[in-house]
Scaffold this active site. Structure first.
Site, PDB file in Angstrom:
ATOM      1  N   ASN A  42       0.845  -0.995  -0.208  1.00 59.02           N
ATOM      2  CA  ASN A  42       0.315  -0.220  -0.429  1.00 59.02           C
ATOM      3  C   ASN A  42       0.926   1.449   0.094  1.00 59.02           C
ATOM      4  O   ASN A  42       1.701   1.361   0.337  1.00 59.02           O
ATOM      5  CB  ASN A  42      -0.714   0.080   1.258  1.00 59.02           C
ATOM      6  N   ILE A  43       0.272   2.500  -0.345  1.00 60.39           N
ATOM      7  CA  ILE A  43       1.505   3.620  -0.792  1.00 60.39           C
ATOM      8  C   ILE A  43       0.183   4.386  -0.704  1.00 60.39           C
ATOM      9  O   ILE A  43      -0.462   5.214  -1.248  1.00 60.39           O
ATOM     10  CB  ILE A  43       1.442   3.931  -2.343  1.00 60.39           C
ATOM     11  N   GLU A  44       0.773   4.850   0.801  1.00 60.10           N
ATOM     12  CA  GLU A  44      -1.053   6.403   1.333  1.00 60.10           C
ATOM     13  C   GLU A  44      -0.262   7.479   1.086  1.00 60.10           C
ATOM     14  O   GLU A  44       0.521   7.508   0.072  1.00 60.10           O
ATOM     15  CB  GLU A  44      -0.563   5.801   2.811  1.00 60.10           C
ATOM     16  N   CYS A  53      -4.106   0.653  -2.446  1.00 63.56           N
ATOM     17  CA  CYS A  53      -3.755  -0.222  -2.217  1.00 63.56           C
ATOM     18  C   CYS A  53      -2.997  -1.476  -2.229  1.00 63.56           C
ATOM     19  O   CYS A  53      -1.898  -1.378  -3.701  1.00 63.56           O
ATOM     20  CB  CYS A  53      -4.730  -1.327  -1.568  1.00 63.56           C
ATOM     21  N   GLU A  55      -3.098  -4.816  -3.201  1.00 64.12           N
ATOM     22  CA  GLU A  55      -3.340  -5.299  -4.508  1.00 64.12           C
ATOM     23  C   GLU A  55      -3.660  -4.983  -5.275  1.00 64.12           C
ATOM     24  O   GLU A  55      -2.876  -5.696  -6.246  1.00 64.12           O
ATOM     25  CB  GLU A  55      -4.877  -6.132  -3.830  1.00 64.12           C
ATOM     26  N   CYS A  90     -10.081  -4.922   0.114  1.00 64.11           N
ATOM     27  CA  CYS A  90     -11.346  -3.929  -0.204  1.00 64.11           C
ATOM     28  C   CYS A  90     -12.072  -3.871  -1.092  1.00 64.11           C
ATOM     29  O   CYS A  90     -11.670  -4.662  -2.175  1.00 64.11           O
ATOM     30  CB  CYS A  90     -10.908  -2.566   0.133  1.00 64.11           C
ATOM     31  N   CYS A  93     -10.201  -3.225  -5.239  1.00 68.62           N
ATOM     32  CA  CYS A  93      -9.750  -4.362  -5.211  1.00 68.62           C
ATOM     33  C   CYS A  93     -10.734  -5.506  -5.673  1.00 68.62           C
ATOM     34  O   CYS A  93      -9.874  -5.935  -6.624  1.00 68.62           O
ATOM     35  CB  CYS A  93      -8.382  -4.080  -4.047  1.00 68.62           C
TER      36      CYS A  93
HETATM   37  N1  THU Z   1      -5.273  -1.337   2.713  1.00 71.90           N
HETATM   38  C1  THU Z   1      -4.631  -2.146   1.372  1.00 71.90           C
HETATM   39  O1  THU Z   1      -3.764  -2.395   0.632  1.00 71.90           O
HETATM   40  N2  THU Z   1      -5.812  -3.202   0.611  1.00 71.90           N
HETATM   41  C2  THU Z   1      -6.728  -3.557   1.504  1.00 71.90           C
HETATM   42  O2  THU Z   1      -7.004  -4.567   0.894  1.00 71.90           O
HETATM   43  C3  THU Z   1      -7.232  -2.977   2.876  1.00 71.90           C
HETATM   44  C4  THU Z   1      -6.508  -1.266   3.073  1.00 71.90           C
HETATM   45  C5  THU Z   1      -4.532  -0.216   2.705  1.00 71.90           C
HETATM   46  C6  THU Z   1      -5.263   1.224   2.560  1.00 71.90           C
HETATM   47  C7  THU Z   1      -4.378   1.984   3.527  1.00 71.90           C
HETATM   48  O3  THU Z   1      -2.866   2.319   3.275  1.00 71.90           O
HETATM   49  C8  THU Z   1      -4.026   1.059   4.681  1.00 71.90           C
HETATM   50  O4  THU Z   1      -4.385  -0.550   4.253  1.00 71.90           O
HETATM   51  C9  THU Z   1      -5.840   1.343   5.660  1.00 71.90           C
HETATM   52  O5  THU Z   1      -6.701   1.138   5.199  1.00 71.90           O
END
Ligand code: THU
Length: 135
Positions: A42-44, A53, A55, A90, A93
């Protein structure tokens, strides 16, 4: 490539997560039909909305390299990179998976290499809208 190996690669990918806002680190390892693996984290983003996300990172890496056929994805994640329980991808994804994968695409959610659950895409996205609807 067995489930344990794929989970191991997802754990490695989780190390790369950029999650300074939520602290929730996620790693994914996506297996192609011909045995190649694409990983993602994940890259915020400070603006929150652009966050990607793990995935989707893996899918977009793979598709941008010309891959179109996938059999499984392993996902691991947890606060501060410590998985405590299973989590399922999520909704966004799941929809991206439905674009490229069939009903039997396997989603492996793990807390360790020995403790995981495997479910199908169909079970996570029943009655999904897919490319078949557009003819
Ligand atoms: N996140 C994912 O990378 N994959 C998911 O299926 C659910 C959420 C990440 C997004 C965000 O950076 C962190 O988890 C919290 O939501």
């Amino acid at each position: 490539m067995d489930n344990k190996e794929l989970i191991f690669l997802a754990f490695e990918a989780m190390e790369k997560a950029y999650a300074p806002y939520s602290g929730y680190k996620v790693g994914a390892a996506l297996l192609t039909e011909n045995g190649k693996v694409y990983t993602g984290c994940n890259i915020e983003n400070a603006a929150y909305g652009p966050t990607n996300c793990a995935e989707r990172t893996a899918f977009f890496k793979a598709v941008s390299e010309g891959e179109r056929h996938f059999t499984a994805i392993a996902v691991v994640g947890g606060k501060d990179g410590k998985p405590h329980d299973y989590f399922y991808p999520c909704g966004v994804c799941r929809q991206v998976m439905a674009e490229f994968c069939g009903k039997d695409f396997e989603i492996i959610t793990a807390v360790s290499q020995d403790d995981y659950v495997s479910v199908t895409l169909e079970s996570l996205l029943p009655y999904g809208f897919g490319p078949d609807k557009l003819g």
